[in-house]
Motif scaffolding. Structure first.
Motif, PDB file in Angstrom:
ATOM      1  N   LEU B  66       0.370  -1.111  -0.190  1.00 26.84           N
ATOM      2  CA  LEU B  66      -0.556  -0.097   0.265  1.00 26.84           C
ATOM      3  C   LEU B  66       1.192   1.182   0.265  1.00 26.84           C
ATOM      4  O   LEU B  66       1.869   1.148   0.514  1.00 26.84           O
ATOM      5  CB  LEU B  66      -0.868  -0.062   1.229  1.00 26.84           C
ATOM      6  CG  LEU B  66      -2.069   1.378   1.110  1.00 26.84           C
ATOM      7  CD1 LEU B  66      -3.024   0.844   0.173  1.00 26.84           C
ATOM      8  CD2 LEU B  66      -2.701   1.506   2.650  1.00 26.84           C
ATOM      9  N   PHE B  67       0.870   1.847  -0.878  1.00 27.18           N
ATOM     10  CA  PHE B  67       1.071   3.638  -1.035  1.00 27.18           C
ATOM     11  C   PHE B  67       0.311   4.014  -0.453  1.00 27.18           C
ATOM     12  O   PHE B  67      -0.369   4.681  -0.539  1.00 27.18           O
ATOM     13  CB  PHE B  67       1.895   3.523  -2.933  1.00 27.18           C
ATOM     14  CG  PHE B  67       1.772   4.545  -3.111  1.00 27.18           C
ATOM     15  CD1 PHE B  67       3.220   5.550  -2.911  1.00 27.18           C
ATOM     16  CD2 PHE B  67       1.258   6.067  -3.198  1.00 27.18           C
ATOM     17  CE1 PHE B  67       3.801   6.373  -3.112  1.00 27.18           C
ATOM     18  CE2 PHE B  67       1.778   7.173  -3.738  1.00 27.18           C
ATOM     19  CZ  PHE B  67       3.078   7.515  -3.276  1.00 27.18           C
ATOM     20  N   LYS B  69       0.702   9.090   0.801  1.00 25.73           N
ATOM     21  CA  LYS B  69       1.321  10.363   0.421  1.00 25.73           C
ATOM     22  C   LYS B  69       0.065  11.105   0.763  1.00 25.73           C
ATOM     23  O   LYS B  69      -0.655  10.616   0.766  1.00 25.73           O
ATOM     24  CB  LYS B  69       0.986  10.459  -1.047  1.00 25.73           C
ATOM     25  CG  LYS B  69       1.826  11.903  -1.798  1.00 25.73           C
ATOM     26  CD  LYS B  69       1.689  11.694  -2.770  1.00 25.73           C
ATOM     27  CE  LYS B  69       2.030  13.054  -3.712  1.00 25.73           C
ATOM     28  NZ  LYS B  69       2.612  13.816  -1.795  1.00 25.73           N
ATOM     29  N   SER B  70       1.421  11.435   2.002  1.00 26.45           N
ATOM     30  CA  SER B  70       0.395  12.239   2.551  1.00 26.45           C
ATOM     31  C   SER B  70       1.473  13.947   2.287  1.00 26.45           C
ATOM     32  O   SER B  70       1.643  13.864   1.722  1.00 26.45           O
ATOM     33  CB  SER B  70       0.372  12.759   4.307  1.00 26.45           C
ATOM     34  OG  SER B  70       0.549  13.116   5.182  1.00 26.45           O
ATOM     35  N   SER B  71       0.511  14.833   3.267  1.00 23.05           N
ATOM     36  CA  SER B  71       0.806  16.284   2.997  1.00 23.05           C
ATOM     37  C   SER B  71       2.701  16.633   3.015  1.00 23.05           C
ATOM     38  O   SER B  71       3.166  17.177   1.731  1.00 23.05           O
ATOM     39  CB  SER B  71       0.666  17.351   3.879  1.00 23.05           C
ATOM     40  OG  SER B  71      -0.670  17.076   4.378  1.00 23.05           O
ATOM     41  N   SER B  74       5.954  10.237   1.055  1.00 20.84           N
ATOM     42  CA  SER B  74       4.901   9.285   0.754  1.00 20.84           C
ATOM     43  C   SER B  74       5.584   8.332   1.430  1.00 20.84           C
ATOM     44  O   SER B  74       6.995   8.393   1.626  1.00 20.84           O
ATOM     45  CB  SER B  74       5.303   8.848  -1.223  1.00 20.84           C
ATOM     46  OG  SER B  74       5.243  10.220  -1.192  1.00 20.84           O
ATOM     47  N   PHE B  90       1.839   9.213   9.937  1.00 22.70           N
ATOM     48  CA  PHE B  90       0.847   9.585   8.932  1.00 22.70           C
ATOM     49  C   PHE B  90      -0.745  10.011   9.287  1.00 22.70           C
ATOM     50  O   PHE B  90      -1.546  10.608   8.895  1.00 22.70           O
ATOM     51  CB  PHE B  90       0.562   8.575   7.924  1.00 22.70           C
ATOM     52  CG  PHE B  90       1.945   8.676   6.683  1.00 22.70           C
ATOM     53  CD1 PHE B  90       2.073   9.650   5.329  1.00 22.70           C
ATOM     54  CD2 PHE B  90       3.105   8.045   7.272  1.00 22.70           C
ATOM     55  CE1 PHE B  90       2.645   9.574   4.948  1.00 22.70           C
ATOM     56  CE2 PHE B  90       4.254   8.127   6.318  1.00 22.70           C
ATOM     57  CZ  PHE B  90       3.047   8.817   4.720  1.00 22.70           C
ATOM     58  N   GLY B  95      -5.049  16.006   6.182  1.00 18.18           N
ATOM     59  CA  GLY B  95      -4.764  16.620   5.232  1.00 18.18           C
ATOM     60  C   GLY B  95      -5.680  15.306   4.329  1.00 18.18           C
ATOM     61  O   GLY B  95      -5.610  14.224   5.309  1.00 18.18           O
ATOM     62  N   VAL B  96      -5.254  15.318   3.182  1.00 20.24           N
ATOM     63  CA  VAL B  96      -5.537  14.037   2.510  1.00 20.24           C
ATOM     64  C   VAL B  96      -4.742  13.179   2.810  1.00 20.24           C
ATOM     65  O   VAL B  96      -3.283  13.221   1.844  1.00 20.24           O
ATOM     66  CB  VAL B  96      -5.988  14.824   1.284  1.00 20.24           C
ATOM     67  CG1 VAL B  96      -6.039  12.772   0.294  1.00 20.24           C
ATOM     68  CG2 VAL B  96      -7.011  15.959   1.461  1.00 20.24           C
ATOM     69  N   LEU B  97      -5.240  11.935   2.699  1.00 19.55           N
ATOM     70  CA  LEU B  97      -3.914  10.422   3.116  1.00 19.55           C
ATOM     71  C   LEU B  97      -4.426   9.692   1.679  1.00 19.55           C
ATOM     72  O   LEU B  97      -5.653   9.108   1.823  1.00 19.55           O
ATOM     73  CB  LEU B  97      -4.132  10.054   3.953  1.00 19.55           C
ATOM     74  CG  LEU B  97      -3.098   8.886   4.172  1.00 19.55           C
ATOM     75  CD1 LEU B  97      -2.165   9.184   4.231  1.00 19.55           C
ATOM     76  CD2 LEU B  97      -3.508   8.043   5.129  1.00 19.55           C
ATOM     77  N   SER B  98      -3.412   9.708   0.579  1.00 16.72           N
ATOM     78  CA  SER B  98      -4.292   9.505  -0.348  1.00 16.72           C
ATOM     79  C   SER B  98      -3.371   7.682  -0.240  1.00 16.72           C
ATOM     80  O   SER B  98      -2.765   8.169  -0.175  1.00 16.72           O
ATOM     81  CB  SER B  98      -4.134   9.513  -2.623  1.00 16.72           C
ATOM     82  OG  SER B  98      -2.702  10.305  -2.140  1.00 16.72           O
ATOM     83  N   ILE B 100      -2.594   3.534  -2.717  1.00 21.83           N
ATOM     84  CA  ILE B 100      -2.800   3.121  -3.496  1.00 21.83           C
ATOM     85  C   ILE B 100      -2.771   1.107  -2.940  1.00 21.83           C
ATOM     86  O   ILE B 100      -0.967   0.879  -2.671  1.00 21.83           O
ATOM     87  CB  ILE B 100      -1.563   3.211  -5.054  1.00 21.83           C
ATOM     88  CG1 ILE B 100      -2.384   5.066  -5.613  1.00 21.83           C
ATOM     89  CG2 ILE B 100      -1.890   2.166  -5.869  1.00 21.83           C
ATOM     90  CD1 ILE B 100      -1.233   5.317  -6.383  1.00 21.83           C
ATOM     91  N   LEU B 101      -3.262   1.183  -3.374  1.00 24.74           N
ATOM     92  CA  LEU B 101      -3.032  -0.696  -3.233  1.00 24.74           C
ATOM     93  C   LEU B 101      -2.461  -1.880  -4.810  1.00 24.74           C
ATOM     94  O   LEU B 101      -2.961  -1.697  -5.609  1.00 24.74           O
ATOM     95  CB  LEU B 101      -4.304  -1.170  -2.396  1.00 24.74           C
ATOM     96  CG  LEU B 101      -4.090  -3.092  -2.094  1.00 24.74           C
ATOM     97  CD1 LEU B 101      -3.455  -3.008  -1.424  1.00 24.74           C
ATOM     98  CD2 LEU B 101      -5.665  -3.680  -2.312  1.00 24.74           C
ATOM     99  N   ILE B 114      -9.445  11.614   4.903  1.00 22.59           N
ATOM    100  CA  ILE B 114      -9.026  13.055   5.218  1.00 22.59           C
ATOM    101  C   ILE B 114      -9.210  12.030   6.978  1.00 22.59           C
ATOM    102  O   ILE B 114      -9.801  12.024   7.437  1.00 22.59           O
ATOM    103  CB  ILE B 114     -11.279  13.936   4.723  1.00 22.59           C
ATOM    104  CG1 ILE B 114     -11.197  14.085   3.605  1.00 22.59           C
ATOM    105  CG2 ILE B 114     -10.467  15.261   5.422  1.00 22.59           C
ATOM    106  CD1 ILE B 114     -12.452  14.387   3.095  1.00 22.59           C
TER     107      ILE B 114
END
Lengths: 515, 409
Positions: B66-67, B69-71, B74, B90, B95-98, B100-101, B114
């Protein structure tokens, strides 16, 4: 005899004394110089920092209206520069898992965040190579004393390549918004708070004026179907250095006359990345390129312009430099009627081994988007060196180009296979045979062999109606080592691909330059 | 009716044909392998510091990555059960924590959560105030900016109430403002008097430290100057002192210490003399030496570009009408004096006496000396001044004596 010896000793003693004095004086002067060089007053204000640009994503200021105070142009420049530097140093930090330089652009408390992530990443051997492609800045607030600024950075396109122990785990393209609170400390605008925000906006694509277009397998120029009959072109005297010091438009004009008379309608020319000034394209070079294209247009020749010749660094962190290079060339020629297509890079698949396939392909993919953004009017292709590679990025390009130097007898099968795989126009962008037979190279092809080769190829081409550009117009006297390396037999081969020999005489193959 | 039936048959055929193609194509399309993951975690919004676990339905036993990415950066985490525990640092960042699996080199899921600032936590107030000094009069202002943050240094969400307070002399004021773009801010304008302005702020019972801003006096008004001197004689020895009145701005505040006042003096020949003084306790003083000849002065003071004074008129009386000059018999020793001042006292040492030497109506030399015990002696040395007929002019304290036809041997 004794007198002679005494003189020798005298000379030796005196000269060694003088040498000794020179060395001592030099030492003293070096010490004094060293002691005097430090603590230059200007270094306190870091006014004289080396300002070579290393990170140049596209930056646009959308708005600077804010309730605090109207901003001065110089401050905008400073904020922009330091904000980009902050991105740059953090990109480097995540790549190398080292914190060097980061403290110039983040305040101590903000730095803590980067520090923890880097510690964690480095303990698990994760390294992240990343870059941002563009920044769209809005000034939300600028304080009355000019010490605090808040900016929103929207639609930031980021590329990230995540490696663990040198294995590529992820290749990510993401668009985000950021809001940053920056403080002016010690003459640096430093990030104090940085907040990632949601971004769901769609990309907006520029619309083409339709001058060149592709409909299924066919190429259209100015709404007329266009069949490429072309040749790769360098002037005879300046191969691989067309726009250098020996550039001569009159010679090029004469060559264009000959190309047109030979029944061809297209040329492929090359724009060297370094010689054109890298991220800061030299205006004189751009003028020369435009002059060549104007001349081609005047001769009713269309040009495929190959960019990034001799470029070889695909590292993510330096992408933005190449974007600015492309922007300057492409946007200034976006309405030129003499261009058929931008060929992004010549034979990039040859760099897969040394630079990593994912880096090269990622770079090409983003470069296609960059060029489309600045010039939606011309077609885009990539000059793959073989049939196998040419399917890479076939969805992204408008026309698919490949080079063919393999055995002519296999061509039919290879082409058929490609034709099935790809439903876009196929360009045979380079093919040819070197007539490098000589006393030293008895296995080389003779001029007669070369003529037969082209005759055969032209037959196949006209049967299948293939778009083609042959390699090349001239035999060359000199081939730079950067092209095929230093080995003399390789150079020798590269010198004899032409339809015209080094004395300017048309070879036998010239009859079959077109069909 | 017939036609209708035909239509029905036709439509029937078309339908059959359509279904046929549909079935045909479903055979062609391969059923994709299990290549999508589903997210079991339903919570999308978290507070900073919460434990965040993302739970996916996954093929078990195979490591998935799982990748994140936060403010600020990453990272990548892994799991074999599909349960990903987001690292602490993290979870703490607003902020938004996006994420990718990825499993088996396939991207299976993309999403984001969020993270908001922690509510009900200790609050820290970052305060930025500037400029630190302003000018009295209500035109100038200082800006008070507050960034309220939670315990993890995340700025609190928009519309957080911040109470701004300030005190000046006996004025105390308070106003509520709301954060927007991470900050709340207020401009505080200066008052008419100079002094120290105290500022503070409060966010839900957390109070800031006290900060202060100096209000400096505004620009000085035009002013009067005075002079004082021991006597009115042009003896080139006494000192005249110029003083300003107490300088004030339009709001009656004393002007800041250190303000530079320049006194410009114009004498009767039109020559400008200058003396400067800085303001201390509202007043500036400057000195000037008396002239050594009868003269009259016009004096005016300026604070450059800001204000000016009245003009003073001063006159200086001559100290002597005449003096003796003795010339030796060989004409080579000239003694001037005694020079007597206004009370017949010997003039103080240092009065300038000038001797101009003319030969055949041509100035050949000027000698300048200062007095000692009221006298000045000049020597004309043989080697420099040949024998002949000379004319001497002696000038002292504005008086000139001409001595003609002096024979020098």
């Amino acid at each position: 005899m004794t007198g002679f010896n005494t003189n020798i000793y005298r000379f030796l003693i005196i000269s060694s004394f003088i040498t000794f004095i020179i060395v001592v004086l030099f030492g003293i002067s070096q010490t004094l110089t060293y002691l005097n060089t430090d603590a230059d007053r200007s270094s306190m204000l870091h006014l004289a920092l080396n300002k070579e640009k290393l990170y140049v994503p596209k930056v646009t200021w959308k708005d600077t209206m804010n309730p605090g105070r109207s901003i001065e142009k110089q401050v905008m420049i400073d904020i922009e520069e330091d904000y980009l530097n902050a991105w740059y140093v953090s990109n480097i930090a995540y790549q190398d898992n080292k914190l060097e330089g980061v403290d110039n652009y983040y305040t101590t408390s903000a730095l803590q965040n980067i520090h923890t992530i880097i510690q964690d990443n480095s303990s698990r051997d994760i390294s992240i190579h990343s870059t941002t492609i563009n920044h769209n800045l809005t000034l939300d607030f600028y304080s009355a004393d000019g010490q605090l600024a808040i900016i929103t950075d929207s639609d930031v396109k980021e590329y990230q390549y995540v490696y663990q122990e040198d294995n590529l785990l992820f290749e990510i393209e993401e668009k985000s918004d950021y809001q940053a609170l920056m403080l002016l400390e010690d003459g640096y605008w430093r990030i104090r708070h940085l907040i990632k925000k949601e971004n769901n906006r769609q990309d907006i694509h520029k619309k083409s004026n339709g001058y060149t277009k592709v409909i299924r397998y066919r190429i259209y120029v100015d709404n007329k179907e266009y069949q490429i009959k072309g040749i790769n072109y360098y002037p005879q005297k300046t191969p691989w250095d067309m726009f250098g010091n020996d550039y001569d438009i009159n010679l090029i004009k004469e060559d264009f006359d000959m190309i047109k008379a030979a029944g061809l309608n297209t040329i492929r020319i090359f724009v060297p990345y370094h010689a054109f000034g890298k991220e800061q394209v030299a205006i004189e070079q751009l003028k020369k390129l435009r002059q060549v294209l104007d001349e081609a247009k005047a001769h009713n020749l269309m040009a495929i312009v190959t960019l990034f010749d001799f470029y070889g660094d695909y590292s993510v962190l330096n992408w933005t430099l190449t974007h600015r290079h492309a922007e300057q060339i492409v946007s200034s020629l976006k309405d030129h009627k003499g261009i058929l297509a931008w060929d992004i890079k010549n034979e990039p698949n040859l760099d897969f081994d040394s630079r990593g396939k994912e880096n090269v392909v990622g770079w090409l993919k983003e470069m296609i988007l960059q060029i489309k953004q600045y010039d939606p009017n011309h077609l885009i292709t990539i000059g793959w060196s073989d049939v196998e590679s040419s399917a890479i990025l076939k969805e992204e390009v408008d026309i698919v180009s490949f080079h063919y130097y393999q055995d002519i007898d296999d061509f039919d099968d290879d082409f058929l296979e490609l034709d099935i795989k790809i439903d876009k126009p196929l360009i045979l962008q380079e093919f040819g045979l070197s007539s490098n037979w000589s006393f030293w190279n008895v296995f080389g092809a003779t001029e007669k062999n070369q003529a037969e080769y082209h005759q055969q190829f032209q037959k196949k081409i006209s049967e299948k109606k293939i778009h083609y550009l042959s390699w090349t117009l001239y035999d060359f006297k000199n081939v730079p080592s950067s092209v095929v390396g230093k080995l003399p037999w390789r150079k020798h081969k590269q010198k004899h691909f032409g339809f015209i020999d080094k004395h300017g005489k048309k070879k036998k193959s010239f009859k079959h330059i077109s069909n | 009716m017939n036609r209708n039936r035909k239509h029905i048959v036709l439509v029937g055929f078309v339908l059959l044909f359509g279904i046929g193609i549909g079935i045909g194509s479903t055979f062609i399309i391969k059923v994709p392998e299990f290549s999508k993951a589903t997210l079991k975690t339903t919570q999308k919004v978290f507070e900073a510091g919460d434990r965040i676990v993302l739970d996916f339905n996954l093929k078990n036993g195979v490591e998935a990555l799982l990748f994140l990415k936060s403010s600020f950066g990453s990272t990548v985490i892994s799991s074999t059960e599909g349960k990903f525990i987001i690292p602490n640092h993290f979870c703490k960042r607003r902020g938004v924590l996006s994420y990718i699996l990825r499993q088996n080199s396939k991207i299976l899921y993309k999403g984001s959560v969020i993270i908001n600032a922690k509510s009900n936590s200790e609050i820290a107030l970052q305060t930025y105030i500037g400029p630190p000094s302003i000018v009295a009069g209500g035109k100038d202002y200082t800006m008070h900016i507050v960034v309220p943050t939670d315990v993890y240094d995340n700025p609190l969400p928009d519309s957080t109430t911040v109470t701004f307070r300030h005190q000046f002399l006996d004025i105390e004021k308070e106003k509520d403002m709301y954060t927007k773009n991470l900050i709340a801010w207020k401009n505080i304008f200066s008052y008419n008097s100079s002094g120290k302005l105290q500022l503070s702020s409060e966010v839900s019972n957390t109070n800031s430290k006290e900060s202060s801003v100096q209000i400096f006096p505004a620009l000085p008004q035009d002013f009067q100057i005075f002079s004082s001197q021991e006597h009115k004689y042009a003896d080139g020895n006494q000192i005249i002192e110029f003083t300003t009145e107490i300088l004030k701005d339009e709001f009656d505040n004393l002007i800041s210490d250190g303000t530079l006042v320049t006194f410009i003096i114009k004498n009767s020949k039109g020559i400008l003399l200058q003396s400067r003084g800085t303001v201390v306790n509202g007043q500036a003083t400057a000195n000037m030496l008396h002239p050594d000849y009868k003269d009259s002065w016009e004096v005016k003071a300026f604070i450059h570009g800001v204000s000016e004074s009245n003009t003073l008129h001063l006159s200086f009386k001559e100290v002597l009408k005449d003096f003796d000059v003795d010339i030796s018999s060989d004409g080579r020793k000239i003694e001037v004096g005694p020079l007597l001042s206004y009370m017949k006292q010997l003039i103080p040492d240092g009065a300038v006496v000038k001797l101009e030497i003319y030969k055949q109506d041509r100035l050949i030399d000027t000698k300048v000396k200062t007095s000692l015990n009221g006298k000045v002696k000049f020597d004309l040395i043989e080697g420099f001044y040949s024998a002949g007929n000379y004319e001497f002019r002696v000038i002292a304290l504005g008086v000139q004596k001409v001595l003609k036809n002096i024979i020098v041997q």
